[in-house]
Motif scaffolding. Structure first.
Motif, mmCIF file in Angstrom:
data_model
loop_
_atom_site.group_PDB
_atom_site.id
_atom_site.type_symbol
_atom_site.label_atom_id
_atom_site.label_comp_id
_atom_site.label_asym_id
_atom_site.label_seq_id
_atom_site.Cartn_x
_atom_site.Cartn_y
_atom_site.Cartn_z
ATOM 1 N N SER A 26 -1.098 11.824 0.496
ATOM 2 C CA SER A 26 -1.152 10.479 -0.559
ATOM 3 C C SER A 26 -0.904 9.321 0.579
ATOM 4 C CB SER A 26 -0.303 10.363 -1.781
ATOM 5 O OG SER A 26 -0.463 11.611 -2.471
ATOM 6 N N SER A 27 -1.633 8.423 0.685
ATOM 7 C CA SER A 27 -1.574 7.229 1.629
ATOM 8 C C SER A 27 -0.783 6.181 0.853
ATOM 9 C CB SER A 27 -2.889 6.715 2.279
ATOM 10 O OG SER A 27 -2.639 5.306 2.805
ATOM 11 N N THR A 28 0.242 5.966 1.173
ATOM 12 C CA THR A 28 1.134 4.558 0.351
ATOM 13 C C THR A 28 0.399 3.235 0.885
ATOM 14 O OG1 THR A 28 2.667 4.513 2.204
ATOM 15 C CG2 THR A 28 3.069 6.128 0.296
ATOM 16 N N ARG A 33 -4.946 5.287 -6.846
ATOM 17 C CA ARG A 33 -3.737 5.847 -7.589
ATOM 18 C C ARG A 33 -4.603 6.969 -8.011
ATOM 19 N NH1 ARG A 33 -1.401 3.130 -5.060
ATOM 20 N NH2 ARG A 33 0.080 1.379 -5.793
ATOM 21 N N GLY A 78 -4.547 7.912 -3.181
ATOM 22 C CA GLY A 78 -3.238 7.159 -2.938
ATOM 23 C C GLY A 78 -2.217 8.008 -3.915
ATOM 24 N N PRO A 79 -1.164 7.197 -3.834
ATOM 25 C CA PRO A 79 0.073 7.898 -4.468
ATOM 26 C C PRO A 79 -0.270 8.460 -6.066
ATOM 27 C CG PRO A 79 0.733 5.903 -3.471
ATOM 28 C CD PRO A 79 -0.682 5.915 -3.469
ATOM 29 N N SER A 114 2.740 11.695 -2.130
ATOM 30 C CA SER A 114 3.459 10.545 -2.418
ATOM 31 C C SER A 114 3.422 10.444 -4.006
ATOM 32 C CB SER A 114 3.205 9.321 -1.583
ATOM 33 O OG SER A 114 3.531 9.283 -0.715
ATOM 34 N N LEU A 116 4.672 7.707 -7.318
ATOM 35 C CA LEU A 116 5.197 6.770 -7.580
ATOM 36 C C LEU A 116 6.630 6.784 -8.227
ATOM 37 C CD1 LEU A 116 2.181 4.760 -9.118
ATOM 38 C CD2 LEU A 116 2.959 4.423 -6.758
ATOM 39 N N THR A 119 10.397 9.203 -3.018
ATOM 40 C CA THR A 119 10.420 8.996 -1.930
ATOM 41 C C THR A 119 10.380 10.641 -1.157
ATOM 42 O OG1 THR A 119 12.682 9.110 -1.543
ATOM 43 C CG2 THR A 119 11.703 6.878 -1.590
ATOM 44 N N ALA A 243 1.685 7.378 5.444
ATOM 45 C CA ALA A 243 2.859 6.943 4.277
ATOM 46 C C ALA A 243 4.127 6.350 4.912
ATOM 47 C CB ALA A 243 3.247 8.218 3.606
ATOM 48 N N GLU A 245 7.650 6.576 4.352
ATOM 49 C CA GLU A 245 8.780 7.038 3.663
ATOM 50 C C GLU A 245 9.732 7.591 4.839
ATOM 51 O OE1 GLU A 245 6.643 8.668 -0.388
ATOM 52 O OE2 GLU A 245 7.016 10.209 1.314
#
Length: 500
Positions: A26-28, A33, A78-79, A114, A116, A119, A243, A245
């Motif tokens: 998942s790309s932050t 989403r 996405g996340p 990732s 929401l 972390t 990401a 994190e």
């Protein structure tokens, strides 16, 4: 491909091993989403049979009772929405408790999920699984080489390993290796030691390909370490560059029964990767849009493949970034029809549910004008206007949903209802396109899959913006929690593995 088989000590007890996990990267940096629509859920025997080494007749299948609990897998994106992750986690844990006891768990995860509000989502999942099965059950995690291995995740599981090729040519082999180690340890008893160390390097996968040096040699050394006396397995994670994190960086784990050897070899592998960092170049020639276009127009390679890297759906891109397409639509070389001397090109693909549906409803042969793209990720360019002729419609694509091809001069644009990668020749021929017979093939990808690589007479990585931008400096990482090369390079590095 090496085949792993379970050579185990027979006991009267046939162990029970559960399979579960969540697989997504998942790309932050992507506004996309990942909700329920993104995931495919497998349970029971359907899940067990997903793995070639556990199908009927496979030696490893006979060594244990394999119980398919739940595996949720999705295209990168996405996340993950919080309620989706927590619902999957709850089902996994409730099923483990209800169907137990288990002797082992095969935890199938990517390592770059990732969620929401979280972390370190994989570590959270591993803790929940550990709580559900109890302290005596062995938990083994199979991961992607582009995952992130935090200390908490490495500490929570008993065994952990990842691929040894980039990109992804040993997925099933890596999982089989982990499953075999798990079966052996369940039969023979005893948790292995683990020497874990992070490496402050975070690079896109396109810069760490085992098809070329120095990555090829580094991973050959990983395999060599795994065969040393006292060592059970060795793995090197590259980390996930898109990401933001604290866990995002490379990591090494060497596991086995000789702590001194494990610590020594983990430090040596970490140092070798660190020392190679400046020599890890992109897997192909790369350039800006203008540089790539100039290379295309200067030669006669056919097809010339351009990787639209910034919006690669299989790295986490939203799939609807229009930055590159907008420029192609303004390029005279493609807007002029081929019969008038223009070049032919295919652009695959642009996801937009409303636009794809409208074009599909118009039907083959219709002249359409539709605004498309940038519904999710409009950070670099807004929607584009497609004015052209509908050449093909497919209503039932299992990944893309409704798919339509719109011809604008010599440029054929693939519109999809849902995000969909185009990496195989059959992806194109299924919608009436001939990728081998076109001048330019623009695909949202980074490193080419084998079929595209073999098909391309020439190719370049086009350094474009998006949620998986190859230029990490344009993304602005703020949450890594310390210096990481090449974003904020540390002055020095002294690897000190920790026994877990």
């Amino acid at each position: 491909m090496r085949v792993y088989t379970a050579r185990v000590t027979r006991t009267p007890h046939r162990p029970r091993i559960a399979i579960c996990g969540v697989v997504i990267e998942s790309s932050t940096f992507s506004p996309h989403r990942s909700g329920w629509e993104a995931f495919t859920l497998l349970r029971g025997n359907e899940l067990v049979r997903r793995y070639p080494f556990l199908r009927d007749g496979a030696p490893l299948r006979r060594e244990a009772e394999w119980v398919g609990v739940l595996r949720a897998a999705a295209l990168p994106g996405g996340p993950v929405l919080t309620d989706v992750y927590e619902s999957v986690r709850a089902e996994i844990c409730l099923a483990l408790e209800a169907q137990g006891p288990f002797d082992g768990v095969l935890l199938d995860v990517h390592g770059a999920m990732s969620v929401l509000g979280y972390t370190d989502a994989e570590a959270d999942l591993a803790r929940a699984v550990r709580s559900a099965v109890g302290p005596d059950c062995l938990v083994a995690a199979s991961m992607d080489v582009h995952g992130n291995l935090s200390r908490e995740l490495a500490r929570t599981v008993d065994l952990v390993a990842c691929h040894r090729t980039a990109a992804h040519e040993d997925d099933d082999e890596a999982r089989e290796r982990v499953a075999t180690h798990l079966v052996r340890r369940v039969h023979d008893g005893g948790r292995p030691h683990k020497a874990w160390v992070q490496v402050p390097v975070l690079l896109p996968g396109e810069r760490v390909s085992t098809r070329q040096e120095p990555a090829r040699g580094v991973y050959a050394d990983v395999a060599r370490v795994a065969d040393l006396p006292g060592v059970l397995d060795a793995s090197l994670w590259l980390g996930y560059a898109w990401a933001d994190e604290p866990r995002c960086r490379a990591a090494v784990v060497v596991s086995g029964d000789d702590p001194d050897v494990l610590v020594r070899e983990a430090a040596r592998l970490a140092r070798r990767y660190w020392d190679a960092r400046d020599d890890l170049g992109l897997v192909a020639p790369a350039g800006t849009y203008e540089e790539c276009l100039a290379a295309v127009l200067a030669g006669d390679a056919r097809p010339f493949v351009l990787s639209d890297t910034g919006d690669n759906p299989l790295a986490g891109g939203a799939g609807d970034v229009t930055w590159t397409l907008a420029r192609l639509l303004d390029e005279p070389a493609f807007t002029v029809p081929p019969e008038a001397g223009g070049r032919t090109a295919i652009y695959a693909s642009l996801s937009d549910a409303a636009a794809a549906r409208a074009v599909a409803d118009a039907g083959v042969g219709a002249v359409v004008e539709v605004d498309a793209g940038a519904r999710v990720d409009a950070g670099s360019h807004g929607p584009v206007t497609l004015r052209g002729v509908v050449e093909h419609v497919r209503e039932d694509d299992p990944v893309g949903g409704a798919v339509a091809v719109v011809a604008v001069g010599g440029l054929k644009v693939v519109l999809t209802e849902r995000r969909r990668p185009y990496h195989l020749e059959s992806d194109f021929t299924a919608i009436g396109l001939d990728p081998r017979g076109t001048d330019v093939l623009v695909v949202k990808i980074g490193d080419l899959d084998t079929e595209l690589r073999d098909m391309a007479e020439d190719w370049m990585l086009m350094l474009t913006p998006g949620g998986v931008d190859q230029d990490l400096g344009r993304l602005v990482h703020r949450g890594l929690g310390g210096p990481v090369y090449p974003i904020d390079p540390p002055d020095s590095y002294d690897p000190r593995p920790e026994l877990l």
